[in-house]
Design a protein around this motif. Structure first.
Motif, short mmCIF file in Angstrom:
data_model
loop_
_atom_site.label_atom_id
_atom_site.label_comp_id
_atom_site.label_asym_id
_atom_site.label_seq_id
_atom_site.Cartn_x
_atom_site.Cartn_y
_atom_site.Cartn_z
N PHE A 4 10.14 66.43 86.74
CA PHE A 4 11.07 66.89 85.71
C PHE A 4 12.24 67.58 86.38
N ASN A 5 13.43 67.03 86.21
CA ASN A 5 14.61 67.66 86.73
C ASN A 5 15.79 67.18 85.93
N THR A 6 16.93 67.84 86.09
CA THR A 6 18.11 67.45 85.34
C THR A 6 18.98 66.50 86.11
N SER A 7 18.48 65.94 87.18
CA SER A 7 19.20 64.87 87.84
C SER A 7 19.02 63.59 87.04
N MET A 240 24.50 76.65 90.37
CA MET A 240 24.85 76.29 91.73
C MET A 240 23.66 75.79 92.56
N PRO A 241 22.47 76.42 92.49
CA PRO A 241 21.34 75.88 93.26
C PRO A 241 21.02 74.44 92.92
N TYR A 242 21.13 74.08 91.66
CA TYR A 242 20.86 72.71 91.24
C TYR A 242 21.87 71.74 91.83
N TYR A 243 23.17 72.11 91.78
CA TYR A 243 24.20 71.23 92.31
C TYR A 243 24.12 71.13 93.83
N ILE A 244 23.77 72.21 94.49
CA ILE A 244 23.60 72.16 95.95
C ILE A 244 22.45 71.21 96.30
N THR A 245 21.37 71.26 95.50
CA THR A 245 20.25 70.34 95.73
C THR A 245 20.68 68.89 95.53
N ASN A 246 21.56 68.65 94.55
CA ASN A 246 22.09 67.30 94.35
C ASN A 246 22.86 66.83 95.58
N VAL A 247 23.67 67.73 96.15
CA VAL A 247 24.43 67.39 97.35
C VAL A 247 23.47 67.06 98.50
N LEU A 248 22.43 67.87 98.63
CA LEU A 248 21.43 67.60 99.66
C LEU A 248 20.72 66.27 99.41
N GLY A 249 20.52 65.94 98.13
CA GLY A 249 19.92 64.66 97.79
C GLY A 249 20.79 63.49 98.23
N VAL A 250 22.10 63.63 98.00
CA VAL A 250 23.03 62.59 98.46
C VAL A 250 22.97 62.46 99.98
N LEU A 260 14.09 65.70 104.03
CA LEU A 260 15.07 66.35 103.16
C LEU A 260 14.92 65.87 101.73
N TRP A 261 14.61 64.59 101.56
CA TRP A 261 14.44 64.06 100.20
C TRP A 261 13.22 64.67 99.51
N LYS A 262 12.11 64.84 100.26
CA LYS A 262 10.94 65.49 99.68
C LYS A 262 11.27 66.91 99.22
N PHE A 263 12.06 67.61 100.05
CA PHE A 263 12.48 68.96 99.66
C PHE A 263 13.28 68.94 98.36
N CYS A 264 14.18 67.96 98.23
CA CYS A 264 14.99 67.86 97.02
C CYS A 264 14.14 67.56 95.80
N LEU A 265 13.17 66.66 95.93
CA LEU A 265 12.31 66.32 94.80
C LEU A 265 11.55 67.54 94.29
N ASN A 266 11.03 68.35 95.21
CA ASN A 266 10.31 69.55 94.82
C ASN A 266 11.26 70.61 94.26
N SER A 267 12.45 70.73 94.84
CA SER A 267 13.40 71.76 94.41
C SER A 267 13.99 71.46 93.05
N TRP A 268 14.17 70.18 92.71
CA TRP A 268 14.76 69.82 91.42
C TRP A 268 13.94 70.36 90.26
N GLY A 272 16.08 72.81 88.25
CA GLY A 272 16.36 72.23 86.94
C GLY A 272 15.90 73.15 85.82
N ALA A 273 14.75 73.79 86.02
CA ALA A 273 14.26 74.75 85.03
C ALA A 273 15.19 75.95 84.93
N LEU A 274 15.71 76.41 86.08
CA LEU A 274 16.64 77.55 86.08
C LEU A 274 17.91 77.22 85.29
N ALA A 275 18.35 75.96 85.38
CA ALA A 275 19.55 75.57 84.65
C ALA A 275 19.37 75.74 83.15
N PHE A 276 18.14 75.54 82.66
CA PHE A 276 17.89 75.72 81.23
C PHE A 276 17.95 77.20 80.83
#
Length: 302
Positions: A4-7, A240-250, A260-268, A272-276
Protein backbone atom coordinates in the motif's frame (compact mmCIF):
# COMPACT_ATOMS: atom_id res chain seq x y z
CA UNK A 1 -3.01 -4.15 -2.47
CA UNK A 2 -0.06 -5.93 -1.00
CA UNK A 3 2.22 -2.89 -1.08
CA UNK A 4 0.00 0.00 0.00
CA UNK A 5 1.51 3.27 -1.09
CA UNK A 6 0.51 6.42 -2.90
CA UNK A 7 2.78 5.76 -5.81
CA UNK A 8 0.88 5.11 -9.01
CA UNK A 9 2.48 1.72 -9.50
CA UNK A 10 3.99 -0.96 -7.28
CA UNK A 11 6.82 -2.95 -8.79
CA UNK A 12 7.95 -6.28 -7.39
CA UNK A 13 11.56 -6.60 -8.42
CA UNK A 14 11.92 -9.10 -5.59
CA UNK A 15 9.10 -10.77 -3.69
CA UNK A 16 8.49 -10.58 0.01
CA UNK A 17 9.43 -13.81 1.81
CA UNK A 18 6.63 -16.25 2.54
CA UNK A 19 7.32 -15.85 6.27
CA UNK A 20 8.54 -12.32 6.85
CA UNK A 21 10.28 -11.46 10.08
CA UNK A 22 8.31 -9.82 12.86
CA UNK A 23 10.28 -6.57 12.50
CA UNK A 24 9.57 -6.47 8.77
CA UNK A 25 5.84 -7.13 9.26
CA UNK A 26 5.60 -4.41 11.91
CA UNK A 27 7.38 -1.76 9.84
CA UNK A 28 5.82 -2.57 6.48
CA UNK A 29 2.24 -3.35 7.52
CA UNK A 30 1.42 -2.74 11.18
CA UNK A 31 2.87 0.77 11.56
CA UNK A 32 1.19 2.11 8.38
CA UNK A 33 -2.08 0.48 9.44
CA UNK A 34 -1.99 2.20 12.83
CA UNK A 35 -1.19 5.56 11.24
CA UNK A 36 -4.00 5.19 8.69
CA UNK A 37 -6.44 4.18 11.44
CA UNK A 38 -5.64 7.33 13.39
CA UNK A 39 -6.06 9.41 10.23
CA UNK A 40 -9.50 7.92 9.65
CA UNK A 41 -10.69 8.35 13.25
CA UNK A 42 -9.55 11.98 13.48
CA UNK A 43 -9.70 13.17 9.89
CA UNK A 44 -13.19 12.07 8.90
CA UNK A 45 -15.00 13.81 11.81
CA UNK A 46 -12.72 16.84 11.42
CA UNK A 47 -13.48 17.33 7.74
CA UNK A 48 -17.20 16.71 8.26
CA UNK A 49 -17.16 19.37 11.00
CA UNK A 50 -15.49 21.82 8.60
CA UNK A 51 -18.12 21.18 5.92
CA UNK A 52 -21.03 21.57 8.34
CA UNK A 53 -19.80 24.21 10.80
CA UNK A 54 -17.62 26.31 8.45
CA UNK A 55 -15.55 27.73 11.36
CA UNK A 56 -14.26 31.31 10.95
CA UNK A 57 -15.49 31.39 7.35
CA UNK A 58 -17.11 34.79 7.89
CA UNK A 59 -13.59 36.20 7.59
CA UNK A 60 -12.98 34.56 4.20
CA UNK A 61 -13.76 35.78 0.69
CA UNK A 62 -16.17 33.77 -1.45
CA UNK A 63 -13.28 32.25 -3.35
CA UNK A 64 -11.46 31.29 -0.14
CA UNK A 65 -14.62 29.67 1.21
CA UNK A 66 -14.96 27.64 -2.01
CA UNK A 67 -11.32 26.54 -1.80
CA UNK A 68 -11.74 25.58 1.85
CA UNK A 69 -14.88 23.59 1.07
CA UNK A 70 -13.12 21.88 -1.83
CA UNK A 71 -10.19 21.03 0.43
CA UNK A 72 -12.45 19.50 3.09
CA UNK A 73 -14.42 17.48 0.52
CA UNK A 74 -11.22 16.24 -1.15
CA UNK A 75 -9.73 15.15 2.17
CA UNK A 76 -12.96 13.48 3.23
CA UNK A 77 -13.17 11.49 -0.03
CA UNK A 78 -9.54 10.49 0.44
CA UNK A 79 -10.03 9.32 4.04
CA UNK A 80 -13.37 7.48 3.82
CA UNK A 81 -12.00 4.33 2.06
CA UNK A 82 -9.11 3.98 4.54
CA UNK A 83 -10.69 1.04 6.49
CA UNK A 84 -10.77 -0.92 3.24
CA UNK A 85 -7.12 -0.13 2.47
CA UNK A 86 -6.12 -1.05 6.02
CA UNK A 87 -7.85 -4.42 5.73
CA UNK A 88 -6.21 -4.99 2.36
CA UNK A 89 -2.80 -4.07 3.72
CA UNK A 90 -3.12 -6.56 6.59
CA UNK A 91 -4.93 -9.34 4.71
CA UNK A 92 -5.85 -9.31 1.01
CA UNK A 93 -8.01 -7.65 -1.67
CA UNK A 94 -11.50 -9.12 -2.00
CA UNK A 95 -13.57 -6.69 -4.11
CA UNK A 96 -12.48 -7.51 -7.66
CA UNK A 97 -10.90 -5.59 -10.53
CA UNK A 98 -13.49 -2.84 -11.07
CA UNK A 99 -13.48 -1.75 -7.44
CA UNK A 100 -9.68 -1.91 -7.39
CA UNK A 101 -9.38 0.48 -10.31
CA UNK A 102 -12.17 2.87 -9.30
CA UNK A 103 -11.21 3.21 -5.63
CA UNK A 104 -7.56 3.74 -6.50
CA UNK A 105 -8.52 6.31 -9.13
CA UNK A 106 -10.78 8.11 -6.65
CA UNK A 107 -7.99 8.16 -4.07
CA UNK A 108 -5.57 9.80 -6.48
CA UNK A 109 -8.14 12.33 -7.67
CA UNK A 110 -8.84 13.41 -4.10
CA UNK A 111 -5.14 13.56 -3.17
CA UNK A 112 -4.29 15.71 -6.17
CA UNK A 113 -7.30 17.95 -5.59
CA UNK A 114 -6.34 18.40 -1.93
CA UNK A 115 -2.77 19.37 -2.79
CA UNK A 116 -3.92 21.80 -5.48
CA UNK A 117 -6.40 23.39 -3.07
CA UNK A 118 -3.68 23.90 -0.46
CA UNK A 119 -1.38 25.37 -3.13
CA UNK A 120 -4.03 27.79 -4.41
CA UNK A 121 -4.94 28.85 -0.87
CA UNK A 122 -1.31 29.69 -0.17
CA UNK A 123 -0.94 31.65 -3.42
CA UNK A 124 -4.16 33.55 -2.76
CA UNK A 125 -2.97 34.49 0.73
CA UNK A 126 0.32 35.71 -0.72
CA UNK A 127 -1.36 37.84 -3.37
CA UNK A 128 -3.80 39.34 -0.90
CA UNK A 129 -1.29 40.13 1.83
CA UNK A 130 1.84 41.00 -0.15
CA UNK A 131 0.64 42.37 -3.47
CA UNK A 132 -2.99 43.21 -2.72
CA UNK A 133 -4.07 41.39 -5.89
CA UNK A 134 -6.97 39.08 -6.52
CA UNK A 135 -5.97 37.42 -9.77
CA UNK A 136 -7.98 34.30 -8.98
CA UNK A 137 -11.15 36.37 -8.68
CA UNK A 138 -10.68 37.52 -12.28
CA UNK A 139 -10.24 33.96 -13.48
CA UNK A 140 -13.64 33.11 -12.06
CA UNK A 141 -14.51 30.96 -9.11
CA UNK A 142 -16.38 28.35 -11.11
CA UNK A 143 -13.62 27.96 -13.69
CA UNK A 144 -11.02 27.62 -10.97
CA UNK A 145 -13.02 24.95 -9.14
CA UNK A 146 -13.54 23.06 -12.40
CA UNK A 147 -9.78 23.08 -12.95
CA UNK A 148 -9.26 21.87 -9.38
CA UNK A 149 -10.96 18.61 -10.33
CA UNK A 150 -10.24 18.46 -14.07
CA UNK A 151 -6.47 18.47 -13.53
CA UNK A 152 -6.59 15.66 -10.89
CA UNK A 153 -8.93 13.63 -13.13
CA UNK A 154 -6.32 13.78 -15.91
CA UNK A 155 -3.30 13.21 -13.66
CA UNK A 156 -4.95 10.16 -12.06
CA UNK A 157 -5.57 8.30 -15.34
CA UNK A 158 -2.36 6.19 -15.05
CA UNK A 159 -3.68 4.66 -11.82
CA UNK A 160 -6.87 3.62 -13.60
CA UNK A 161 -4.89 1.96 -16.39
CA UNK A 162 -2.10 0.30 -14.43
CA UNK A 163 -3.88 -1.01 -11.33
CA UNK A 164 -4.77 -4.69 -11.48
CA UNK A 165 -5.88 -7.45 -9.12
CA UNK A 166 -2.92 -9.81 -8.84
CA UNK A 167 -2.88 -13.23 -7.23
CA UNK A 168 0.39 -14.79 -6.07
CA UNK A 169 1.73 -16.91 -3.23
CA UNK A 170 1.10 -14.06 -0.79
CA UNK A 171 -2.60 -13.71 -1.62
CA UNK A 172 -4.69 -11.32 -3.72
CA UNK A 173 -3.62 -7.69 -4.02
CA UNK A 174 -4.70 -4.52 -5.80
CA UNK A 175 -1.51 -3.00 -7.15
CA UNK A 176 0.34 -1.87 -10.24
CA UNK A 177 1.18 -4.38 -12.92
CA UNK A 178 4.71 -5.21 -13.92
CA UNK A 179 5.72 -2.62 -16.48
CA UNK A 180 8.83 -1.83 -18.56
CA UNK A 181 11.32 0.55 -16.87
CA UNK A 182 10.45 3.39 -19.23
CA UNK A 183 6.79 3.23 -18.17
CA UNK A 184 7.74 3.03 -14.51
CA UNK A 185 9.85 6.17 -14.77
CA UNK A 186 7.18 7.94 -16.84
CA UNK A 187 4.67 7.33 -14.04
CA UNK A 188 6.89 8.28 -11.09
CA UNK A 189 8.59 11.38 -12.51
CA UNK A 190 5.46 13.53 -13.13
CA UNK A 191 4.23 12.79 -9.62
CA UNK A 192 7.61 13.86 -8.21
CA UNK A 193 7.67 17.06 -10.26
CA UNK A 194 4.11 18.04 -9.30
CA UNK A 195 4.86 17.33 -5.65
CA UNK A 196 8.05 19.37 -5.52
CA UNK A 197 6.41 22.27 -7.34
CA UNK A 198 3.46 22.26 -4.89
CA UNK A 199 5.74 22.18 -1.85
CA UNK A 200 7.92 24.97 -3.27
CA UNK A 201 4.93 27.20 -4.07
CA UNK A 202 3.37 26.69 -0.62
CA UNK A 203 6.67 27.42 1.13
CA UNK A 204 7.41 30.52 -0.99
CA UNK A 205 3.91 31.92 -0.53
CA UNK A 206 3.73 31.56 3.25
CA UNK A 207 7.32 32.72 3.76
CA UNK A 208 6.35 35.86 1.80
CA UNK A 209 3.27 36.30 3.98
CA UNK A 210 5.33 35.81 7.14
CA UNK A 211 7.85 38.45 6.08
CA UNK A 212 5.05 40.94 5.46
CA UNK A 213 3.54 40.07 8.85
CA UNK A 214 6.87 40.69 10.58
CA UNK A 215 7.19 44.06 8.85
CA UNK A 216 3.82 45.16 10.22
CA UNK A 217 4.13 45.97 13.89
CA UNK A 218 0.42 45.52 14.62
CA UNK A 219 0.40 41.96 13.30
CA UNK A 220 3.86 40.93 14.44
CA UNK A 221 2.73 38.38 17.02
CA UNK A 222 4.03 34.91 17.85
CA UNK A 223 0.66 33.23 17.29
CA UNK A 224 0.49 34.25 13.62
CA UNK A 225 4.13 33.30 13.07
CA UNK A 226 3.54 29.87 14.64
CA UNK A 227 0.52 29.30 12.41
CA UNK A 228 2.41 30.14 9.22
CA UNK A 229 5.36 28.02 10.30
CA UNK A 230 3.08 25.07 11.07
CA UNK A 231 1.47 25.32 7.62
CA UNK A 232 4.85 25.13 5.91
CA UNK A 233 6.43 22.52 8.17
CA UNK A 234 3.39 20.22 8.11
CA UNK A 235 2.97 20.23 4.33
CA UNK A 236 6.72 19.90 3.77
CA UNK A 237 7.36 17.31 6.47
CA UNK A 238 4.48 14.97 5.57
CA UNK A 239 4.92 14.96 1.80
CA UNK A 240 8.66 15.43 1.22
CA UNK A 241 9.72 11.94 2.49
CA UNK A 242 7.28 10.36 0.05
CA UNK A 243 8.54 12.39 -2.91
CA UNK A 244 12.17 11.72 -1.99
CA UNK A 245 11.35 7.99 -1.95
CA UNK A 246 9.83 8.37 -5.42
CA UNK A 247 13.07 9.96 -6.64
CA UNK A 248 15.03 7.09 -5.11
CA UNK A 249 12.65 4.70 -6.86
CA UNK A 250 13.41 6.31 -10.21
CA UNK A 251 17.14 6.06 -9.43
CA UNK A 252 16.73 2.39 -8.50
CA UNK A 253 14.99 1.67 -11.81
CA UNK A 254 17.56 3.52 -13.92
CA UNK A 255 20.51 2.03 -12.04
CA UNK A 256 18.87 -1.41 -11.78
CA UNK A 257 19.67 -1.43 -8.08
CA UNK A 258 17.63 -4.16 -6.38
CA UNK A 259 18.72 -3.17 -2.86
CA UNK A 260 17.59 0.43 -3.31
CA UNK A 261 14.33 -0.72 -4.84
CA UNK A 262 13.59 -2.99 -1.87
CA UNK A 263 14.17 -0.02 0.41
CA UNK A 264 11.71 2.06 -1.63
CA UNK A 265 9.04 -0.65 -1.56
CA UNK A 266 9.22 -0.85 2.23
CA UNK A 267 9.44 2.93 2.68
CA UNK A 268 6.41 3.68 0.48
CA UNK A 269 4.13 1.97 2.99
CA UNK A 270 5.26 4.20 5.85
CA UNK A 271 5.70 7.48 3.96
CA UNK A 272 2.47 6.91 2.04
CA UNK A 273 0.65 6.58 5.35
CA UNK A 274 2.30 9.80 6.59
CA UNK A 275 0.99 11.62 3.53
CA UNK A 276 -2.56 10.79 4.64
CA UNK A 277 -1.84 12.54 7.94
CA UNK A 278 -1.91 15.78 5.95
CA UNK A 279 -5.58 15.19 5.08
CA UNK A 280 -6.20 14.54 8.77
CA UNK A 281 -4.53 17.78 9.92
CA UNK A 282 -5.91 20.08 7.21
CA UNK A 283 -9.15 20.87 9.13
CA UNK A 284 -7.10 22.11 12.10
CA UNK A 285 -4.59 24.06 10.02
CA UNK A 286 -6.76 25.59 7.31
CA UNK A 287 -10.23 25.85 8.80
CA UNK A 288 -10.04 26.23 12.58
CA UNK A 289 -6.86 28.33 12.81
CA UNK A 290 -6.77 30.83 9.92
CA UNK A 291 -8.56 33.71 11.63
CA UNK A 292 -5.36 35.71 12.15
CA UNK A 293 -4.36 35.50 8.50
CA UNK A 294 -7.87 36.41 7.37
CA UNK A 295 -7.85 39.45 9.66
CA UNK A 296 -4.47 40.43 8.26
CA UNK A 297 -5.81 40.24 4.70
CA UNK A 298 -8.80 42.42 5.60
CA UNK A 299 -6.62 45.07 7.23
CA UNK A 300 -4.21 45.14 4.30
CA UNK A 301 -7.09 45.64 1.86
CA UNK A 302 -8.48 48.65 3.73
Amino acid sequence: MEEFNTSLVTFNISSTPDHPSTASWVSVKLVPSVVLSICFLLGVPGNIAVIILKPNWQHLSNLSQSLMLNLAISDLICLLPLPLWIYTLLYSWTLGLVACKLLTYLMYCSLYSSRLSVTLLSVQRYLQVVNLQNIFDRVGKRRLLVLLWLVPVILSIPSLVIRQVIEDQHGTSCRGTHAPPSQQVAVLLPECLIGFVSISVVAFSYIGVQRKVNQTAFFNNPQTNRLITSLIVTFFGLWMPYYITNVLGVAAILLKNDGLWKFCLNSWNIFGALAFVNSCLNPLLYAFALKNLCTLCEERER
